[in-house]
Design a protein around this motif. Structure first.
Motif, short mmCIF file in Angstrom:
data_model
loop_
_atom_site.label_atom_id
_atom_site.label_comp_id
_atom_site.label_asym_id
_atom_site.label_seq_id
_atom_site.Cartn_x
_atom_site.Cartn_y
_atom_site.Cartn_z
N ASP A 28 0.84 -1.19 0.00
CA ASP A 28 0.00 0.00 0.00
C ASP A 28 0.88 1.25 0.00
O ASP A 28 1.74 1.39 -0.85
N GLU A 29 0.74 2.14 1.00
CA GLU A 29 1.56 3.35 1.03
C GLU A 29 2.69 3.25 2.04
O GLU A 29 3.32 4.26 2.37
N ASN A 30 2.95 2.05 2.55
CA ASN A 30 4.04 1.88 3.51
C ASN A 30 5.32 1.58 2.73
O ASN A 30 5.74 0.44 2.58
N PHE A 31 5.95 2.65 2.23
CA PHE A 31 7.07 2.49 1.32
C PHE A 31 8.31 1.94 2.03
O PHE A 31 9.15 1.30 1.39
N TYR A 53 10.98 4.12 -4.55
CA TYR A 53 10.30 4.27 -3.27
C TYR A 53 10.97 5.32 -2.39
O TYR A 53 10.29 6.08 -1.68
N LEU A 100 9.63 8.57 -3.41
CA LEU A 100 8.29 8.83 -2.88
C LEU A 100 8.35 9.30 -1.43
O LEU A 100 7.48 10.05 -0.96
N LEU A 150 -3.44 5.45 -5.69
CA LEU A 150 -3.26 4.07 -5.23
C LEU A 150 -2.44 3.29 -6.26
O LEU A 150 -1.58 2.47 -5.91
N PRO A 152 1.57 6.29 -7.08
CA PRO A 152 1.81 7.30 -6.02
C PRO A 152 2.88 8.32 -6.36
O PRO A 152 3.14 9.21 -5.57
N TRP A 171 -1.28 14.73 -6.36
CA TRP A 171 -1.22 15.16 -4.95
C TRP A 171 -1.57 16.65 -4.84
O TRP A 171 -2.31 17.07 -3.94
N ASP A 227 -1.28 16.21 1.67
CA ASP A 227 -1.08 16.06 0.22
C ASP A 227 -0.05 17.05 -0.31
O ASP A 227 0.79 16.70 -1.16
N GLN A 277 3.40 15.82 0.58
CA GLN A 277 3.86 14.74 -0.31
C GLN A 277 4.28 15.31 -1.67
O GLN A 277 5.27 14.89 -2.25
#
Length: 589
Positions: free
Chosen positions: A157-160, A188, A191, A413, A416, A422, A441, A444
């Motif tokens: 997911d968004e847990n890079f 990553y 990100l 999703l 990213p 964003w 946002d 990011q």
């Protein structure tokens, strides 16, 4: 081993046929059968090595697909289908990838192979919850499965940070395509805004192979983001030049890698020469090199030459989508019908074709027609992020902000790294009064574009709106380190003075307002609405904190003690001042 097997297999088939014929004539049928079986096993082993080598070391996906296809013709093993499905996925040929997953599932895979096939299927469908479950099951069954860790890295997911950890585990378990793991790690880290680590992994990736062009492009991109300048690539080019001069195998491909570096550094004339050398010495996808030459000419604004090379690419491969795209973009008077007529040629790229048709329709002011085309494109491919984000733009332009936010959330999703999404979602959150979401946002967006004044200023504006004045001032101060114009410098200084005044006097000055940059496709009216909403929210924050400030002078900060303290309330701004500061005139007014 690879070379020895290649030498053995290079024996003419007539020689093999004569050997088998001789053995048969001597009634040595058992030996002849063993020779046939050995030869077949040797060929399969060779094809496995060749498939891995072509895909991992020189990114020759078409060649690797041929190798796995030959291997499948000899033995229909589940992991052969898995390997070929991965390559089809890399080529964006999803229908063939899904077909191979289905065939792999039907060929009696072991429990680990079954989980890996399922996880690849779910990753391609962006169903990350199920992909995480299946890849975790594969890892539990076989902790040494590097592909399991690779698949799970997509599903974090968004847990890079966890995604990077999984890629490290894939590397620790002898993953074949090490360059790709370092490429994804660099992605990553980007990100996460950790550009130093992104550069470190991209640099390591460049040392794992000379023949993977994307890793060089990634390194150059990271340096551009960090410095805002085109990097010096003398060392990389020297290594590749030496490789070419040694006339080692695949040196035509090495020309292509060097061309990619030069194109990434905006040295288009040199890149064109290298792409032409690539074609001269042999390349596994000629249409790709021909299209790249067209792209370089388009960057040089030579549309005539660009169209010539795109046409050449299409004469080699009539359904090569990048060439079709380049030719249509280079054609100044292209209509939506020019794009739509290619839908039947390459159904896998239907989403892109509908998106480009929608862009032309939107430029004509027909937003409803553009929306209909985008809906059709998304129906063809529900997981294509660029088409989804384009529909979000149309929704935003139509004032349908809820629909736009829903599409942007879905798009992020899948992709990213799309900084514009964003920024747009952060802007729309303002109108919905979801200010903390907007802060997140814009933060990011700033991490993805650390040299962008717009991303810095919008993040500072969001912090200002929620009353985080110290953090806002810190971000605006950082803007002075960026390359900015004199006008932009004046705007930042105004933002800082304005924020300091609000922080000190707990009141919004009437004669100034901070800068906010609305993103495409938002209008000036939206900009005015954002400022209005921001001011309303800030007034509420200041009103709640006004009680505590009645105990101190709004100007010098002196404490008021007891009911007989010498203080004065300004009739205009309602702030309290000590006798010294408010004796003649309120400092705020």
């Amino acid at each position: 081993l690879f070379q020895r097997m290649k030498d053995m297999l290079s024996l003419p088939t007539e020689v093999v046929s004569q050997i088998l014929s001789y053995l048969s004539d001597e009634d040595n049928y058992l030996i002849a059968g063993n020779v046939c079986r050995l030869w077949k096993d040797l060929l399969v082993d060779y094809l496995e090595i060749e498939g891995e080598y072509l895909s991992s070391h020189i990114s020759n996906y078409p060649g690797a697909i041929k190798s796995w296809t030959k291997a499948i013709g000899l033995q229909s093993k589940p992991h052969y289908f898995l390997r070929r499905a991965r390559l089809y996925w890399g080529e964006h040929d999803f229908s063939k990838a899904f077909a191979d997953i289905k065939r792999g599932m039907a060929s009696q895979p072991d429990p680990v192979e079954r989980c890996l096939l399922k996880s690849l299927k779910y990753v391609m469908q962006y169903n990350y919850a199920k992909a995480f479950k299946e890849s975790s099951k594969a890892i539990a069954l076989d902790p040494s499965t590097s592909f399991g860790y690779y698949m799970r890295s997509f599903a974090q997911d968004e847990n890079f940070h966890l995604a990077i950890q999984d890629l490290d585990l894939a590397l620790a378990n002898n993953c074949t395509n090490r360059t790709l793991m370092y490429y994804n790690k660099s992605y990553y880290w980007g990100l996460l805004g950790e550009w130093g680590k992104a550069l470190q992994d991209a640099t390591i990736g460049c040392t794992t192979t000379y023949l993977y062009p994307n890793i060089y492009s990634r390194k150059i991109f990271v340096i551009k983001v960090m410095t805002g300048k085109i990097p010096n690539t003398i060392e990389e080019e020297k290594t590749l030049t030496n490789y070419i001069e040694q006339r080692r195998e695949h040196f035509g491909h090495v020309y292509y890698v060097r061309a990619t570096i030069r194109q990434s550094c905006d040295r288009y004339e040199e890149a064109i020469e290298d792409y032409k050398a690539t074609l001269k010495h042999g390349y596994h996808t000629p249409a790709r090199a021909l299209t790249d030459i067209g792209d370089c000419y388009r960057k040089l604004e030579n549309q005539v030459e660009a169209l010539k090379w795109y046409s050449e690419a299409l004469s080699v491969s009539s359904d090569y989508m990048a060439a079709i795209e380049g030719k249509l973009v280079a054609t100044s008077n292209a209509t939506k019908f020019d794009y739509l007529k290619y839908v039947h040629v390459n159904p896998g790229k239907a989403s892109f074709l509908f998106r480009m048709s929608a862009a032309i329709t939107a430029d004509e002011g027909k937003l409803g027609g553009a929306l209909a085309l985008l809906n059709e494109g998304i129906e063809k491919n529900p997981y294509e992020p660029d088409t989804i984000s384009t529909r979000a733009d149309i929704y935003a332009a139509m004032g349908k902000y809820e629909d736009a936010v829903r599409d942007l959330t879905r798009c992020l999703l899948y992709a990213p790294n799309l900084e514009s999404c964003w920024t747009l979602r952060g802007s729309l959150y303002f109108i919905q009064r979801r200010f903390q979401d907007s802060v997140r946002d814009f933060h990011q967006s700033m991490k993805l574009q650390p040299l962008s004044l717009v991303s810095h200023s919008n993040y500072a504006f969001a912090l200002y709106t929620v009353g985080e004045f110290d953090k806002a001032l810190e971000v605006w101060e950082k803007c002075f380190q960026l390359e900015i114009s004199e006008t932009e410098r004046n705007e930042i200084e105004n933002n800082i003075d304005h924020t300091k005044a609000v922080k000190k006097y707990r009141k919004i000055p009437l004669n100034s307002e901070p800068t906010f940059y609305p993103s495409f496709p938002l209008t000036d009216e939206f900009f005015v609405e954002v400022l209005k909403v921001s001011k309303e929210n800030l007034k509420q924050i200041l009103k709640k904190s006004s009680v505590t400030h009645e105990k101190k002078c709004a100007n010098c900060g002196a404490n008021f003690r007891g009911v007989f303290a010498k203080k004065r309330k300004c009739n205009s701004c309602s702030l309290w001042f000590c006798q010294k500061c408010g004796k003649d005139v309120c400092p705020m007014c």
